[in-house]
Design an enzyme around this catalytic site. Structure first.
Site, PDB file in Angstrom:
ATOM      1  N   SER A   1       0.845  -1.188   0.000  1.00  0.00           N
ATOM      2  CA  SER A   1       0.000   0.000   0.000  1.00  0.00           C
ATOM      3  C   SER A   1       0.883   1.241   0.000  1.00  0.00           C
ATOM      4  O   SER A   1       2.000   1.217   0.534  1.00  0.00           O
ATOM      5  CB  SER A   1      -0.898   0.023   1.244  1.00  0.00           C
ATOM      6  OG  SER A   1      -1.554   1.271   1.379  1.00  0.00           O
TER       7      SER A   1
ATOM      8  N   TYR B   1      -1.780  -0.002  10.243  1.00  0.00           N
ATOM      9  CA  TYR B   1      -1.900  -0.415   8.849  1.00  0.00           C
ATOM     10  C   TYR B   1      -0.660   0.006   8.064  1.00  0.00           C
ATOM     11  O   TYR B   1      -0.047  -0.800   7.355  1.00  0.00           O
ATOM     12  CB  TYR B   1      -3.153   0.205   8.225  1.00  0.00           C
ATOM     13  CG  TYR B   1      -3.427  -0.264   6.811  1.00  0.00           C
ATOM     14  CD1 TYR B   1      -4.054  -1.474   6.577  1.00  0.00           C
ATOM     15  CD2 TYR B   1      -3.063   0.514   5.717  1.00  0.00           C
ATOM     16  CE1 TYR B   1      -4.314  -1.917   5.284  1.00  0.00           C
ATOM     17  CE2 TYR B   1      -3.310   0.095   4.419  1.00  0.00           C
ATOM     18  CZ  TYR B   1      -3.945  -1.119   4.206  1.00  0.00           C
ATOM     19  OH  TYR B   1      -4.183  -1.541   2.922  1.00  0.00           O
TER      20      TYR B   1
END
Length: 258
Positions: free
Chosen positions: A148, A161
């Site tokens: 990501s 995250y």
């Protein structure tokens, strides 16, 4: 030009989190290039639906699904046993399964932030290790990890995250070097906002959507198929001299300046 460089005929791929969104698009893309595809996901209903759709569209390919939560080690080992029953080893592993819970850093309970690491990072590491013998059997295999942009810069996803994805990117680099002698290439892709069920809630807020688009040079939200295309390229023989890379699929987000 040798057309086989742009084909995956005779190769077997495993895609985790393959029942919806990016994972489903990746499975479809790999099938389109000629691979046989195994998909794993937690939701049995969604998994059956994805498999039925793919079988209808690719009747000549081998397509199978397995219900497993890859955040659980016992279920990871059950998945390993299942994969061993297919063909002569595995050619492609796509570590796509992931999850998140967005909170301020001081408000996560211990089990909440640890669970993010379990599904985003530890599952990918363990599955890569468990499946290494099957991948190494061919002397030309690929692992692609779904990272990501959150693993490269700050975005509003919550610290755990971003931390888990940054570690996944580093894992990609480490395994690429360590396993090169085994004929296993290891790469990653790093998406920005992609139009999926998981992102639909946030993107439904017009003010938030405007913020996202203002920081995206291409001026739009990405599609799952655009991530899948990058993943498939990294699996093709044509990309055989690429390893240890993380390709951003982000509409230019990471290159945005002022």
């Amino acid at each position: 030009m040798d057309p086989r460089r742009w084909r995956l005929d005779g190769q077997l791929a495993l895609v985790t989190g393959g029942s919806a969104g990016i994972g489903r698009a990746i499975a479809r893309e790999l099938l389109g290039f000629g691979a046989d595809v195994l998909i794993a996901a937690r939701d049995a209903t969604a998994l059956d639906s994805a498999r039925d759709e793919l079988v209808e569209d690719f009747p000549d390919r081998e397509i199978a699904g397995f219900v497993a939560d890859v955040a659980d080690d016992e279920q990871r080992r059950a998945l390993l046993d299942w994969v061993e029953d297919f063909g002569d080893g595995l050619h492609i592993l796509v570590n796509n399964a992931g999850g998140n819970l967005t909170r301020p850093a001081t408000e996560y309970a211990d089990d909440e932030w640890r669970s993010i690491f379990e599904v985003n990072l530890f599952s990918a590491f363990e599955l890569s290790r468990y499946l290494h013998p099957m991948l190494a059997r061919h002397g030309a295999a690929s692992i692609v990890n779904i990272g990501s942009v959150s693993g490269t810069t700050h975005v509003r996803t919550g610290a755990p995250y971003g931390m888990s994805k940054a570690a996944l990117h580093q894992m990609t680099r480490n395994l690429a070097v360590e396993w090169a002698e085994d004929g296993i290439r290891v790469n990653a892709v790093a998406p920005w906002y992609i139009r999926t069920r998981r992102t639909s809630g946030k993107l439904a807020d017009p003010d938030y959507l405007d913020d996202v688009l203002l920081r995206t040079p291409l001026g739009r939200i990405g599609e799952p198929e655009e991530v899948a295309a990058a993943v498939a390229f990294l699996c093709l023989p044509a990309s055989g001299y690429i390893t240890g890379e993380c390709i951003a699929v982000d509409g230019g987000f990471l290159r945005y300046g002022f």
